[in-house]
Motif scaffolding. Structure first.
Motif, PDB file in Angstrom:
ATOM      1  N   GLU A 180      55.253  44.765  26.357  1.00 12.44           N
ATOM      2  CA  GLU A 180      54.997  44.331  27.728  1.00 12.44           C
ATOM      3  C   GLU A 180      55.846  43.144  28.137  1.00 12.44           C
ATOM      4  N   TRP A 181      56.412  42.431  27.163  1.00 11.09           N
ATOM      5  CA  TRP A 181      57.125  41.197  27.460  1.00 11.09           C
ATOM      6  C   TRP A 181      58.228  41.452  28.486  1.00 11.09           C
ATOM      7  N   GLY A 182      58.133  40.721  29.580  1.00 12.76           N
ATOM      8  CA  GLY A 182      59.120  40.879  30.637  1.00 12.76           C
ATOM      9  C   GLY A 182      58.762  41.947  31.646  1.00 12.76           C
ATOM     10  N   GLN A 183      57.679  42.700  31.397  1.00 17.33           N
ATOM     11  CA  GLN A 183      57.266  43.736  32.340  1.00 17.33           C
ATOM     12  C   GLN A 183      56.078  43.241  33.151  1.00 17.33           C
ATOM     13  N   GLU A 184      55.990  43.629  34.405  1.00 15.86           N
ATOM     14  CA  GLU A 184      54.895  43.222  35.269  1.00 15.86           C
ATOM     15  C   GLU A 184      53.909  44.354  35.505  1.00 15.86           C
ATOM     16  N   ASN A 185      54.333  45.577  35.301  1.00 13.26           N
ATOM     17  CA  ASN A 185      53.488  46.716  35.630  1.00 13.26           C
ATOM     18  C   ASN A 185      52.895  47.347  34.381  1.00 13.26           C
ATOM     19  N   TYR A 186      51.612  47.635  34.438  1.00 12.40           N
ATOM     20  CA  TYR A 186      50.931  48.321  33.360  1.00 12.40           C
ATOM     21  C   TYR A 186      50.717  49.782  33.755  1.00 12.40           C
ATOM     22  N   LEU A 187      50.245  50.548  32.805  1.00 11.70           N
ATOM     23  CA  LEU A 187      49.878  51.926  33.081  1.00 11.70           C
ATOM     24  C   LEU A 187      48.807  51.938  34.153  1.00 11.70           C
ATOM     25  N   LYS A 188      49.059  52.642  35.249  1.00  6.60           N
ATOM     26  CA  LYS A 188      48.145  52.636  36.376  1.00  6.60           C
ATOM     27  C   LYS A 188      46.891  53.431  36.053  1.00  6.60           C
ATOM     28  N   ILE A 189      45.743  52.800  36.301  1.00  2.00           N
ATOM     29  CA  ILE A 189      44.490  53.522  36.119  1.00  2.00           C
ATOM     30  C   ILE A 189      44.234  54.386  37.343  1.00  2.00           C
ATOM     31  N   ASN A 190      43.395  55.400  37.186  1.00  2.00           N
ATOM     32  CA  ASN A 190      43.100  56.306  38.293  1.00  2.00           C
ATOM     33  C   ASN A 190      41.682  56.833  38.139  1.00  2.00           C
ATOM     34  N   SER A 191      41.264  57.613  39.116  1.00  2.00           N
ATOM     35  CA  SER A 191      39.897  58.107  39.164  1.00  2.00           C
ATOM     36  C   SER A 191      39.567  58.988  37.959  1.00  2.00           C
ATOM     37  N   LYS A 192      40.481  59.857  37.579  1.00  2.00           N
ATOM     38  CA  LYS A 192      40.230  60.749  36.444  1.00  2.00           C
ATOM     39  C   LYS A 192      40.066  59.962  35.145  1.00  2.00           C
ATOM     40  N   LEU A 193      40.876  58.910  34.998  1.00  2.00           N
ATOM     41  CA  LEU A 193      40.815  58.088  33.805  1.00  2.00           C
ATOM     42  C   LEU A 193      39.464  57.371  33.710  1.00  2.00           C
ATOM     43  N   ILE A 194      38.989  56.849  34.847  1.00  2.00           N
ATOM     44  CA  ILE A 194      37.702  56.162  34.868  1.00  2.00           C
ATOM     45  C   ILE A 194      36.574  57.143  34.575  1.00  2.00           C
ATOM     46  N   ALA A 195      36.616  58.319  35.184  1.00  2.75           N
ATOM     47  CA  ALA A 195      35.574  59.327  34.956  1.00  2.75           C
ATOM     48  C   ALA A 195      35.522  59.736  33.490  1.00  2.75           C
ATOM     49  N   SER A 196      36.689  59.906  32.883  1.00  3.95           N
ATOM     50  CA  SER A 196      36.747  60.288  31.475  1.00  3.95           C
ATOM     51  C   SER A 196      36.158  59.192  30.583  1.00  3.95           C
ATOM     52  N   SER A 197      36.472  57.925  30.905  1.00  4.51           N
ATOM     53  CA  SER A 197      35.940  56.810  30.117  1.00  4.51           C
ATOM     54  C   SER A 197      34.426  56.748  30.217  1.00  4.51           C
ATOM     55  N   GLY A 256      40.554  51.412  43.547  1.00  8.79           N
ATOM     56  CA  GLY A 256      41.751  52.106  44.002  1.00  8.79           C
ATOM     57  C   GLY A 256      43.031  51.512  43.468  1.00  8.79           C
ATOM     58  N   LYS A 257      42.948  50.349  42.817  1.00  9.76           N
ATOM     59  CA  LYS A 257      44.142  49.718  42.249  1.00  9.76           C
ATOM     60  C   LYS A 257      43.895  49.332  40.791  1.00  9.76           C
ATOM     61  N   ASN A 258      43.508  48.088  40.535  1.00  7.82           N
ATOM     62  CA  ASN A 258      43.460  47.643  39.136  1.00  7.82           C
ATOM     63  C   ASN A 258      42.146  46.998  38.731  1.00  7.82           C
ATOM     64  N   GLN A 259      41.077  47.226  39.488  1.00  6.09           N
ATOM     65  CA  GLN A 259      39.815  46.581  39.157  1.00  6.09           C
ATOM     66  C   GLN A 259      38.687  47.600  39.100  1.00  6.09           C
ATOM     67  N   VAL A 260      37.786  47.416  38.118  1.00  5.60           N
ATOM     68  CA  VAL A 260      36.621  48.289  37.952  1.00  5.60           C
ATOM     69  C   VAL A 260      35.386  47.400  37.839  1.00  5.60           C
ATOM     70  N   CYS A 261      34.329  47.767  38.563  1.00  5.77           N
ATOM     71  CA  CYS A 261      33.054  47.047  38.516  1.00  5.77           C
ATOM     72  C   CYS A 261      31.982  48.003  38.002  1.00  5.77           C
ATOM     73  N   ILE A 262      31.273  47.603  36.953  1.00  2.00           N
ATOM     74  CA  ILE A 262      30.250  48.444  36.335  1.00  2.00           C
ATOM     75  C   ILE A 262      28.896  47.749  36.442  1.00  2.00           C
ATOM     76  N   ASN A 263      27.932  48.425  37.067  1.00  2.33           N
ATOM     77  CA  ASN A 263      26.571  47.933  37.232  1.00  2.33           C
ATOM     78  C   ASN A 263      25.671  48.752  36.308  1.00  2.33           C
ATOM     79  N   LEU A 264      25.281  48.145  35.170  1.00  2.00           N
ATOM     80  CA  LEU A 264      24.524  48.851  34.141  1.00  2.00           C
ATOM     81  C   LEU A 264      23.082  48.354  34.120  1.00  2.00           C
ATOM     82  N   PHE A 265      22.123  49.290  34.231  1.00  2.20           N
ATOM     83  CA  PHE A 265      20.706  48.954  34.173  1.00  2.20           C
ATOM     84  C   PHE A 265      20.019  49.812  33.125  1.00  2.20           C
TER      85      PHE A 265
END
Length: 689
Positions: free
Chosen positions: A563-580, A626-635
Motif C-alpha cells: 500500500e505504501w504510496g497508494q491512496e486507493n484501497y480495494l473498493k467495497i460494495n453491496s455484494k461484499l457487505i452482504a457476503s460478510s 455507498g463509499k467506504n464506511q459501514v455501520c453495524i447495529n447489533l442487538f
C-alpha cells in the motif's frame, strides 16, 4: 480518598460549574452560612477555595479565533456545497415504558408504527420481521425493522413488560427525530413522561437527494463569522524577547523547592540558548544543566536508518549525562525547560526518557527526579505546536497520577502575545500558586495574563487519608446525601437486551511480524517498523522500530509495503457487505446460537444499501454508505461482549478490508436503564447506598 471504618471507599466526586460572569480565580470566597458538606470551612486554611479545582477552561472560541468549517477532505463554505464529501447519521435510542397498546399482536404493532412514521413525513420502503412461530422469544419479546428513505427504525416489544424500545437511525431529515419519537411512542400507547432517549453519532448514506439541506441543519451553527484576524491573533505573530523572558521567569516562579536544579533543552551548543543565560542569573537556582542537541541529529542528507540511529545514540548520550549529573550526593532535578532553540527531536527524546524513568524501565536514570517536577515551554508561533503537545503527553501518558496539573497561560501586551505551557507534578497547591503567579507578574510587568485552561491528572489509587472522629463533623458523610430516589431508580432497572453499534472504515489488517510504514503523530513523519502485537477487535497495533521503541498505533496510521504510496484501497460494495454478513451469521450458527431465519436488504436508499438480519436471539442492521464506511447495529437479548467481539471480528475477517474506528455499547431495558446486567445482579444494596 477518605477511609472510614466499615464504610466503602469513594474514589472521586466531581462538581462542574459554568458561568459567563464570575471570575473563579479572583473572587474571594465568602461564608454562606450553609452546612460544610462540599467546601471545607475557611478556618482550615486561607485560599482553600483553590484546593478543590481539578480542571478549568476559559472559552474564548467565539471572540478570539477564526472559526473555519471543515471536514476531513476540504474546506466547506457556509452556503450550499456542490459535492457531498461525507456521510453522517444519528441514532436516537428510545425506551418507552408502561405502554397501553396491545403488544401481543405484532401485526397490529407494525401497522400502527408504519402509520405513525408516515404521518410525520417518512417514506417506509419495507418492513422485516420474524414469523412468530420461528421466534424463540415469541411469548415475551418480538422485534422488527422498517427501512425508510431517510434511514431505518428498529422496534422491539416485550408484551409481558408493557415495554417497547426503538432505534431511530436517520441519515437524512435529522430535524424529524423528535417528531418521529413522539409519533412512535404515541403509536404504542406511551406517554412522554415515561420515555428516556439519547443520541449516538453513527454512519450515514451517500446519494440522498436532501443531503444539501441536511448539511445546513446538522450540528452546531456558527453564529459569528470572523473574516479578519482579531487583535489577539495578530499579536500572536509579534512576540518579542522581553515577553519570552517574562514567561520563563513566570513559569520558574512555580518551582517551590529551595535551590532547585534545572535542566534546559537547547539547540546546538554553538547557537544561543536564551533560557540558560536567564536561569544562570537567577540567584534562587542552584545549578543549570544544559542538554544540547547532538551534532548530526537533523542532517538533511541522512538516510532513514541513519536518522533513527542518530536519534537513538543522542538519547543514550543524554541518559548517560543525567546518570553522571545526579550520581552520588542527594541531587534531584526540579524542572525541565524547553528553550526556544530546542528542536522537536529533543522534545521527543526527553519525553521517551521520562517515560522510561516513570515506568522504571531498565537503563533509566534512577533517583534523578524530585518529588515535585515542573516542565515548561513557550509557544510563540504555529510551528511550535509540538511543544504544547509534548507537555500534554507528559501529563496524560507519562506522569498520569495526581497531584498533577497542566496549564496554558497567555501573556498579552498591547502588540504581542505568548503562550506559556506548564506541567507540574507533586504540588498539591498548584492552582493557588498559579493564581498568585498571575497576580504578581501582572503587577510587576504590566502584561495582561490569562489562564486559558488547567487540566488535572488521574486519581492516585495508593493515596489514602485516615479521618479521625474529631475531624469528621467538618466533612460530609454518606448519610448527608439523599439516596432514596437514586436507589429506587437503581432497583427499578431491568436489562432486557444488549446493544453494540460498530462503525467501520476501509483499511488493511496486519499480522505479527509484518513490516509496515507507521505514521507517528508526534513527529508528523513516517517510520519503518514491524508489528509486534495486534488487537484485531479494536484495530490497535504495537509497532517496534529499529531503535527498539514500541508504540501502540491505530490501523489508520499504518501502511503495508504494497500500500505504501497508494491512496486507493480495494473498493467495497453491496455484494461484499452482504457476503460478510452471511458468513458472520453462519459462524454464529456454528457457535450454537439459534439459526438465522432471514436477511432483508434494500438498495434504493441512496448510493449504498441496508441489510437487516433477524434470528431468535436478536437483530443486526448493517448500513453501507455507498463509499467506504459501514455501520453495524447489533442487538442481542443475552448480554455478551464476547459475542459482539466474535461477530465483528468474523465480519471484518470475512470482508478483509474493514477496520473499526468507533464502538458504542449500551444496555436496553426498563427503569431508565443505564447499567448492564453484570453491574446490577445479584440484587444487593449497592455500596454507595
Amino acid at each position: 480518598n477518605y477511609v472510614f471504618s466499615d464504610v466503602p471507599e469513594i474514589c472521586d466526586q466531581a462538581i462542574v460549574m459554568a458561568t459567563n460572569g464570575i471570575d473563579f480565580f479572583h473572587r474571594d470566597a465568602s461564608e454562606q452560612n450553609l452546612e460544610d458538606l462540599f467546601v471545607e470551612p475557611s478556618r482550615y486554611r486561607p485560599k482553600h477555595q483553590y484546593d478543590m479545582i481539578h480542571d478549568y477552561r476559559r472559552n474564548n472560541e467565539n471572540t478570539n479565533k477564526l472559526i473555519p468549517v471543515r471536514n476531513n477532505h476540504r474546506q466547506v463554505s457556509q452556503g450550499r456545497p456542490d459535492e457531498q464529501v461525507e456521510s453522517q447519521g444519528i441514532i436516537m435510542i428510545v425506551e418507552a415504558e408502561n405502554v397501553s397498546a396491545d403488544l401481543s399482536s405484532i401485526g397490529n404493532v407494525k401497522t400502527s408504527v408504519t402509520d405513525a412514521l408516515e404521518s410525520v413525513g417518512f417514506g417506509v420502503l419495507t418492513v422485516s420481521a420474524l414469523p412468530p412461530s420461528e421466534n424463540a422469544y415469541a411469548e415475551t419479546a418480538r422485534n422488527f425493522a422498517l427501512i425508510l428513505k431517510e434511514g431505518y427504525v428498529v422496534v422491539r416489544t416485550w408484551p409481558d413488560h408493557r415495554h417497547v424500545s426503538f432505534d431511530i437511525h436517520l441519515w437524512s431529515s435529522f430535524g424529524k427525530h423528535e417528531a418521529a419519537k413522539k409519533a412512535l411512542v404515541s403509536a404504542v400507547g406511551g406517554t412522554m413522561d415515561s420515555v428516556t432517549s439519547y443520541r449516538i453519532v453513527a454512519g450515514g448514506m451517500f446519494g440522498v437527494s436532501t443531503w444539501k439541506d441536511d448539511v445546513k441543519s446538522r450540528g452546531p451553527k456558527v453564529t459569528q463569522k470572523c473574516e479578519e484576524p482579531t487583535a489577539l491573533q495578530k499579536a500572536l505573530s509579534n512576540t518579542d524577547a522581553e515577553s519570552t523572558t517574562v514567561a520563563i521567569k513566570a513559569g520558574m516562579s512555580l518551582v517551590k523547592e529551595d535551590n532547585p536544579i534545572i535542566a534546559v533543552l537547547c539547540g546546538y551548543e554553538t547557537n544561543p540558548c536564551t533560557s540558560i543565560e536567564l536561569l544562570e542569573k537567577d540567584n534562587n537556582v542552584k545549578e543549570v544543566i544544559p542538554l544540547y542537541t547532538c551534532l548530526g541529529l537533523m542532517a538533511d542528507d541522512q538516510s532513514f536508518e541513519d536518522r533513527q540511529n542518530a536519534f537513538f545514540n543522542c538519547k543514550e548520550s543524554i541518559v548517560t549525562s543525567l546518570h553522571k549529573a545526579f550520581a552520588g550526593e542527594d541531587r534531584k532535578l526540579s524542572a525541565i525547560v524547553l528553550d526556544k532553540s530546542a528542536p522537536k527531536e529533543m522534545g521527543k527524546m526527553i519525553g521517551q526518557i521520562l517515560f522510561r524513568i516513570f515506568r522504571g524501565q531498565k537503563g533509566a536514570p534512577e533517583g534523578v527526579l524530585s518529588d515535585r517536577l515542573l516542565m515548561l515551554a513557550t509557544v510563540e508561533e504555529d510551528s511550535e505546536g509540538w511543544r504544547r503537545k509534548l507537555l500534554n503527553v507528559v501529563r496524560e501518558k507519562i506522569i498520569v497520577a495526581d497531584p498533577l496539573f497542566g496549564c496554558r497561560v497567555f501573556l498579552n501586551s498591547s502588540d504581542s502575545s505568548i503562550e506559556l505551557h506548564v506541567t507540574s507534578s507533586g504540588d498539591d497547591l498548584f492552582v493557588e500558586h498559579l493564581v498568585d503567579m498571575v497576580s504578581t507578574v501582572e503587577s510587576e510587568s504590566g502584561l495582561s495574563l490569562e489562564i486559558r485552561n488547567i487540566l488535572g491528572g488521574y486519581w492516585s489509587s495508593h493515596k489514602k487519608y485516615s479521618i479521625t472522629e474529631a475531624d469528621s463533623p467538618g466533612l460530609f458523610l454518606f448519610k448527608d446525601f439523599q439516596q432514596e430516589q437514586s436507589l429506587r431508580q437503581w432497583k427499578s432497572q431491568q436489562p432486557l437486551g444488549y446493544q453494540t453499534v460498530f462503525q467501520l472504515n476501509q483499511g488493511t489488517h496486519y499480522n505479527v511480524g509484518d513490516n509496515v510504514h507507521a505514521f507517528v503523530q508526534e513527529d508528523q513523519r513516517w517510520f519503518f517498523g514491524t508489528v509486534a502485537h495486534a488487537n484485531y477487535v479494536d484495530d490497535i497495533y504495537d509497532v517496534q522500530f529499529s531503535n527498539d521503541e514500541i508504540l501502540a498505533l491505530s490501523i489508520s496510521d499504518l501502511r503495508s509495503e504494497i500500500e505504501w504510496g497508494q491512496e486507493n484501497y480495494l473498493k467495497i460494495n453491496s455484494k461484499l457487505i452482504a457476503s460478510s454478513l452471511r458468513n458472520s451469521l453462519a459462524e454464529i450458527r456454528n457457535q450454537k446460537i439459534p439459526d438465522v431465519v432471514d436477511i432483508y436488504s434494500a438498495n434504493n436508499v441512496g448510493d449504498g444499501s441496508v441489510f437487516v438480519a433477524l434470528w431468535s436471539g436478536g437483530i443486526v442492521v448493517t448500513v453501507w454508505d455507498g463509499k467506504n464506511q459501514v455501520c453495524i447495529n447489533l442487538f442481542t437479548y443475552k448480554e455478551s461482549r464476547e459475542f459482539a467481539d466474535k461477530f465483528i471480528l468474523s465480519f471484518k475477517q470475512s470482508e478483509g478490508n474493514l477496520t473499526t474506528f468507533a464502538r458504542d455499547e449500551q444496555p436496553r431495558g426498563k427503569g431508565h436503564i443505564i447499567n448492564f446486567s453484570k453491574d446490577i445482579f445479584p440484587r444487593e444494596v449497592p455500596q454507595w447506598a
